[in-house]
Write a protein that holds these residues in place. Structure first.
Motif, PDB file in Angstrom:
ATOM      1  N   GLY A  35       0.792  -1.219   0.000  1.00 11.47           N
ATOM      2  CA  GLY A  35       0.000   0.000   0.000  1.00 11.47           C
ATOM      3  C   GLY A  35       0.826   1.272   0.000  1.00 11.47           C
ATOM      4  N   LYS A  36       2.153   1.154   0.142  1.00 10.22           N
ATOM      5  CA  LYS A  36       3.013   2.335   0.169  1.00 10.22           C
ATOM      6  C   LYS A  36       4.045   2.295  -0.959  1.00 10.22           C
ATOM      7  CE  LYS A  36       2.494   3.403   5.014  1.00 10.22           C
ATOM      8  NZ  LYS A  36       3.191   3.850   6.216  1.00 10.22           N
ATOM      9  N   GLU A  37       3.635   1.720  -2.089  1.00 13.56           N
ATOM     10  CA  GLU A  37       4.538   1.602  -3.213  1.00 13.56           C
ATOM     11  C   GLU A  37       4.976   2.961  -3.752  1.00 13.56           C
ATOM     12  OE1 GLU A  37       1.695  -0.113  -2.923  1.00 13.56           O
ATOM     13  OE2 GLU A  37       2.245  -2.224  -3.007  1.00 13.56           O
ATOM     14  N   GLN A  38       4.068   3.938  -3.742  1.00 12.33           N
ATOM     15  CA  GLN A  38       4.399   5.267  -4.262  1.00 12.33           C
ATOM     16  C   GLN A  38       5.510   5.919  -3.430  1.00 12.33           C
ATOM     17  OE1 GLN A  38       3.347   6.416  -7.159  1.00 12.33           O
ATOM     18  NE2 GLN A  38       4.740   8.137  -6.909  1.00 12.33           N
ATOM     19  N   GLU A  39       5.475   5.750  -2.117  1.00  9.19           N
ATOM     20  CA  GLU A  39       6.534   6.291  -1.268  1.00  9.19           C
ATOM     21  C   GLU A  39       7.876   5.638  -1.601  1.00  9.19           C
ATOM     22  OE1 GLU A  39       3.533   5.410  -0.254  1.00  9.19           O
ATOM     23  OE2 GLU A  39       2.775   6.800   1.242  1.00  9.19           O
ATOM     24  N   LEU A  40       7.843   4.352  -1.892  1.00 10.66           N
ATOM     25  CA  LEU A  40       9.056   3.642  -2.288  1.00 10.66           C
ATOM     26  C   LEU A  40       9.595   4.220  -3.593  1.00 10.66           C
ATOM     27  CD1 LEU A  40      11.102   1.331  -1.986  1.00 10.66           C
ATOM     28  CD2 LEU A  40       9.448  -0.146  -3.153  1.00 10.66           C
ATOM     29  N   TYR A  41       8.714   4.441  -4.565  1.00 10.53           N
ATOM     30  CA  TYR A  41       9.125   5.044  -5.826  1.00 10.53           C
ATOM     31  C   TYR A  41       9.795   6.395  -5.601  1.00 10.53           C
ATOM     32  CZ  TYR A  41       7.489   2.388  -9.879  1.00 10.53           C
ATOM     33  OH  TYR A  41       7.334   1.477 -10.879  1.00 10.53           O
ATOM     34  N   VAL A  42       9.206   7.219  -4.759  1.00 15.62           N
ATOM     35  CA  VAL A  42       9.752   8.546  -4.490  1.00 15.62           C
ATOM     36  C   VAL A  42      11.180   8.439  -3.929  1.00 15.62           C
ATOM     37  CG1 VAL A  42       9.502  10.607  -3.044  1.00 15.62           C
ATOM     38  CG2 VAL A  42       7.511   9.640  -4.208  1.00 15.62           C
ATOM     39  N   LYS A  43      11.385   7.518  -3.003  1.00 16.09           N
ATOM     40  CA  LYS A  43      12.726   7.313  -2.451  1.00 16.09           C
ATOM     41  C   LYS A  43      13.702   6.872  -3.529  1.00 16.09           C
ATOM     42  CE  LYS A  43      11.536   5.888   2.242  1.00 16.09           C
ATOM     43  NZ  LYS A  43      11.614   4.770   3.191  1.00 16.09           N
ATOM     44  N   LEU A  44      13.284   5.935  -4.367  1.00 14.78           N
ATOM     45  CA  LEU A  44      14.168   5.424  -5.413  1.00 14.78           C
ATOM     46  C   LEU A  44      14.519   6.509  -6.421  1.00 14.78           C
ATOM     47  CD1 LEU A  44      12.586   1.901  -6.045  1.00 14.78           C
ATOM     48  CD2 LEU A  44      14.604   2.460  -4.685  1.00 14.78           C
ATOM     49  N   ARG A  61      14.530   9.782  -5.861  1.00 13.92           N
ATOM     50  CA  ARG A  61      15.373  10.771  -5.182  1.00 13.92           C
ATOM     51  C   ARG A  61      16.808  10.275  -5.035  1.00 13.92           C
ATOM     52  NH1 ARG A  61      15.547  10.885   0.287  1.00 13.92           N
ATOM     53  NH2 ARG A  61      13.507   9.918   0.336  1.00 13.92           N
ATOM     54  N   LYS A  62      16.974   9.022  -4.630  1.00 19.18           N
ATOM     55  CA  LYS A  62      18.310   8.492  -4.353  1.00 19.18           C
ATOM     56  C   LYS A  62      19.102   8.143  -5.610  1.00 19.18           C
ATOM     57  CE  LYS A  62      19.405   7.332  -0.240  1.00 19.18           C
ATOM     58  NZ  LYS A  62      20.454   7.824   0.569  1.00 19.18           N
ATOM     59  N   THR A  63      18.422   7.697  -6.668  1.00 17.38           N
ATOM     60  CA  THR A  63      19.140   7.254  -7.869  1.00 17.38           C
ATOM     61  C   THR A  63      19.289   8.343  -8.923  1.00 17.38           C
ATOM     62  OG1 THR A  63      17.143   6.480  -8.994  1.00 17.38           O
ATOM     63  CG2 THR A  63      18.315   4.891  -7.577  1.00 17.38           C
TER      64      THR A  63
END
Length: 70
Positions: free
Chosen positions: A32-41, A43-45
């Motif tokens: 349910g928090k896939e979008q937050e994961l995308y945002v981190k990826l 930002r970091k990459t």
């Protein structure tokens, strides 16, 4: 993004290997928090969200295709 939690145990080390700058915290997966994961990826990459989606889809296809056919 369509990731199942059982898939993440395979995808996480692949992403970490491809992007050394990612930490375990960056790759924490919660349903349910896939979008937050995308945002981190993103930002970091420094990759776009579309690039991250293509990378993950490619990994799913290459490494998880056989397990989804069973």
């Amino acid at each position: 993004m369509n990731i199942q939690s059982y898939q993440w145990s395979v995808l996480k080390p692949l992403l970490k290997k491809r992007f050394a700058e990612l930490s375990d915290d960056d790759l924490k997966f919660e349903n349910g928090k896939e979008q937050e994961l995308y945002v981190k990826l993103v930002r970091k990459t420094g990759k776009s969200e579309e690039d991250i989606a293509l990378i993950i889809k490619g990994m799913q296809k290459a490494y998880l295709q056989h397990s989804t056919m069973l």
